[in-house]
Design a protein around this motif. Structure first.
Motif, PDB file in Angstrom:
ATOM      1  N   ASP A 159       0.817  -1.208   0.000  1.00 48.97           N
ATOM      2  CA  ASP A 159       0.000   0.000   0.000  1.00 48.97           C
ATOM      3  C   ASP A 159       0.853   1.262   0.000  1.00 48.97           C
ATOM      4  OD1 ASP A 159      -2.359  -1.421   0.013  1.00 48.97           O
ATOM      5  OD2 ASP A 159      -2.561  -1.380   2.199  1.00 48.97           O
ATOM      6  N   HIS A 160       2.068   1.141   0.537  1.00 50.23           N
ATOM      7  CA  HIS A 160       2.958   2.297   0.637  1.00 50.23           C
ATOM      8  C   HIS A 160       4.393   1.811   0.500  1.00 50.23           C
ATOM      9  CE1 HIS A 160       5.128   5.782   2.111  1.00 50.23           C
ATOM     10  NE2 HIS A 160       5.592   5.078   3.122  1.00 50.23           N
ATOM     11  N   LYS A 193      -2.524   1.688  -8.155  1.00 53.77           N
ATOM     12  CA  LYS A 193      -3.327   2.757  -8.751  1.00 53.77           C
ATOM     13  C   LYS A 193      -2.514   3.446  -9.835  1.00 53.77           C
ATOM     14  CE  LYS A 193      -6.397   6.472  -7.109  1.00 53.77           C
ATOM     15  NZ  LYS A 193      -6.898   7.143  -5.867  1.00 53.77           N
ATOM     16  N   SER A 239       1.904   2.407  -5.586  1.00 54.05           N
ATOM     17  CA  SER A 239       1.137   2.078  -4.381  1.00 54.05           C
ATOM     18  C   SER A 239       0.011   3.079  -4.183  1.00 54.05           C
ATOM     19  CB  SER A 239       2.057   2.100  -3.160  1.00 54.05           C
ATOM     20  OG  SER A 239       3.078   1.138  -3.280  1.00 54.05           O
ATOM     21  N   THR A 240      -1.132   2.589  -3.736  1.00 53.74           N
ATOM     22  CA  THR A 240      -2.331   3.422  -3.619  1.00 53.74           C
ATOM     23  C   THR A 240      -2.103   4.652  -2.736  1.00 53.74           C
ATOM     24  OG1 THR A 240      -3.753   1.497  -3.929  1.00 53.74           O
ATOM     25  CG2 THR A 240      -4.755   3.431  -2.936  1.00 53.74           C
ATOM     26  N   LYS A 241      -1.521   4.464  -1.570  1.00 49.39           N
ATOM     27  CA  LYS A 241      -1.334   5.594  -0.660  1.00 49.39           C
ATOM     28  C   LYS A 241      -0.344   6.605  -1.224  1.00 49.39           C
ATOM     29  CE  LYS A 241      -2.486   3.133   3.621  1.00 49.39           C
ATOM     30  NZ  LYS A 241      -1.998   2.669   4.959  1.00 49.39           N
ATOM     31  N   ASP A 242       0.657   6.141  -1.927  1.00 46.13           N
ATOM     32  CA  ASP A 242       1.653   7.059  -2.489  1.00 46.13           C
ATOM     33  C   ASP A 242       1.075   7.852  -3.654  1.00 46.13           C
ATOM     34  OD1 ASP A 242       3.848   6.319  -0.758  1.00 46.13           O
ATOM     35  OD2 ASP A 242       3.876   4.423  -1.820  1.00 46.13           O
ATOM     36  N   ASP A 251      -2.126   8.545  -4.009  1.00 47.09           N
ATOM     37  CA  ASP A 251      -3.089   9.469  -3.392  1.00 47.09           C
ATOM     38  C   ASP A 251      -2.392  10.682  -2.792  1.00 47.09           C
ATOM     39  OD1 ASP A 251      -5.262   7.960  -4.110  1.00 47.09           O
ATOM     40  OD2 ASP A 251      -5.449   6.937  -2.167  1.00 47.09           O
ATOM     41  N   LEU A 252      -1.190  10.478  -2.237  1.00 46.12           N
ATOM     42  CA  LEU A 252      -0.446  11.604  -1.679  1.00 46.12           C
ATOM     43  C   LEU A 252      -0.072  12.593  -2.785  1.00 46.12           C
ATOM     44  CD1 LEU A 252       0.994  13.005   0.683  1.00 46.12           C
ATOM     45  CD2 LEU A 252       3.007  11.579   0.190  1.00 46.12           C
ATOM     46  N   SER A 302      -3.092  14.562  -3.800  1.00 44.15           N
ATOM     47  CA  SER A 302      -3.508  15.576  -2.824  1.00 44.15           C
ATOM     48  C   SER A 302      -2.788  16.893  -3.069  1.00 44.15           C
ATOM     49  CB  SER A 302      -3.254  15.078  -1.396  1.00 44.15           C
ATOM     50  OG  SER A 302      -1.856  15.023  -1.099  1.00 44.15           O
TER      51      SER A 302
END
Length: 345
Positions: A216-217, A302, A328-331, A333-334, A337
């Motif tokens: 995820d990260h 993603k 990775s999804t969280k990266d 998304d960051l 943002s």
């Protein structure tokens, strides 16, 4: 080691060695239909092309007239490397008279290569980047091949390939071959992501990782920071942010496949944003961004342009380009943002 443990170890090794690429694709298809066999054979031909390219690359420093540029400019306006040209020819020869694909489309060719004798029995179109990161070849760094499989829709003797101007969701399968310290074949046909390593002693790609899930990260970000001042402010703010965070590492190899392979297994994010000179980015949607987005999404990651999911993008031409933020999804998304905050003022 006891005899029982030895026998178990031998059985494990034999089971692994018999899980070849074509056998695995067939098992993934879930049946023994003609379509399943065709897809298995198609992957086998891609693998054969990959083996031939790997062999040529391993000897490129010794072979006469194998390195450097041809002096020609491709449809992308880029100098053609000799290995680009060789790898493109390998794919054409691998699929001529195979009965498997009706067309081959490559970033090295202005229009798809139509194979009339394969139509209508060849129900697929194969899109590919024969050598991704070819600028690395002359210095013996990692490169790769990217491929995408789509259903053939009708006859396309004109070469306009209008049926290919669809979203990445229309892909039947996608993957890449990585030419590095070992040669690896990574693919998906919509049922997870699986990696195979070429065993030179057998001449076969043997299963090495199954149902890969991207973390995820991750701590890695891959981007060419030499273009920093050509990006939008939101992207520059993201880079300034990771510079201040402990634990982040910049890793950029100059070969998209190599960076994506690392991120697939270790997590992180790859970025090739639009810039002042190239607002749409430089990566080709059909040959690079869409197939890798298909693969990473299958692994739980993603992929986006920054404003739209890569797999939702519909190209307006065969060689359309797109920005790419993938991993990775969280990266991812960051990154988004920062882009959205700047876009919203």
């Amino acid at each position: 080691m006891s005899n029982i443990e030895l026998n178990q170890a031998q059985e494990t090794t034999l089971s692994r060695d018999f899980t070849t690429l074509t056998r695995h694709v067939l098992s993934q298809s879930g049946d023994f239909s003609a379509d399943a066999y065709d897809l298995s054979l198609l992957m086998g031909r891609i693998a054969l092309a990959g083996k031939m390219i790997a062999r040529e690359l391993s000897q490129a420093g010794l072979a006469a007239d194998a390195l450097g540029v041809t002096g020609e400019i491709n449809v992308q306006g880029e100098a053609v490397k000799k290995m680009d040209q060789y790898a493109n020819r390998v794919f054409i020869r691998a699929f001529e008279q195979s009965g498997l694909v009706c067309r081959l489309a490559s970033e090295e060719m202005e229009k798809p290569y139509y194979i009339p004798e394969n139509c209508p029995i060849g129900r697929y179109t194969l899109l590919f980047d024969p050598i991704d990161g070819s600028g690395n070849i002359d210095t013996n760094l990692a490169v790769g091949t990217i491929f995408s499989i789509r259903q053939q829709q009708g006859i396309d003797e004109t070469g306009e390939a209008l049926d290919l101007l669809q979203s990445g969701h229309q892909q039947v399968g996608a993957g890449y071959v990585l030419y590095g310290s070992s040669t690896m074949f990574v693919y998906s046909i919509g049922k997870g992501v699986h990696a195979f390593t070429l065993d030179p002693s057998l001449g076969e790609f043997i299963l090495s990782s199954e149902n890969i899930r991207i973390p995820d990260h991750g701590s890695t970000y891959s981007i060419n920071e030499g273009n920093f001042w050509q990006w939008d402010e939101g992207m520059r703010e993201y880079i300034r942010h990771v510079h201040k965070q402990p634990g982040y590492s910049a890793r950029y190899s100059g070969a998209l496949v190599a960076d994506i392979h690392r991120i697939l297994f270790q997590g992180g994010v790859f970025l090739y944003p639009g810039s002042q000179g190239h607002p749409d980015g430089k990566l080709r949607l059909l040959y690079e961004s869409a197939p890798l987005a298909y693969l990473i999404t299958q692994a739980g990651g993603k992929a986006t342009t920054g404003t739209e999911a890569i797999l939702d993008v519909i190209p307006d031409r065969l060689h359309a380009r797109t920005p790419l933020i993938i991993g990775s999804t969280k990266d991812v998304d960051l990154v988004l943002s920062f882009l959205q905050t700047r876009a919203n003022g």
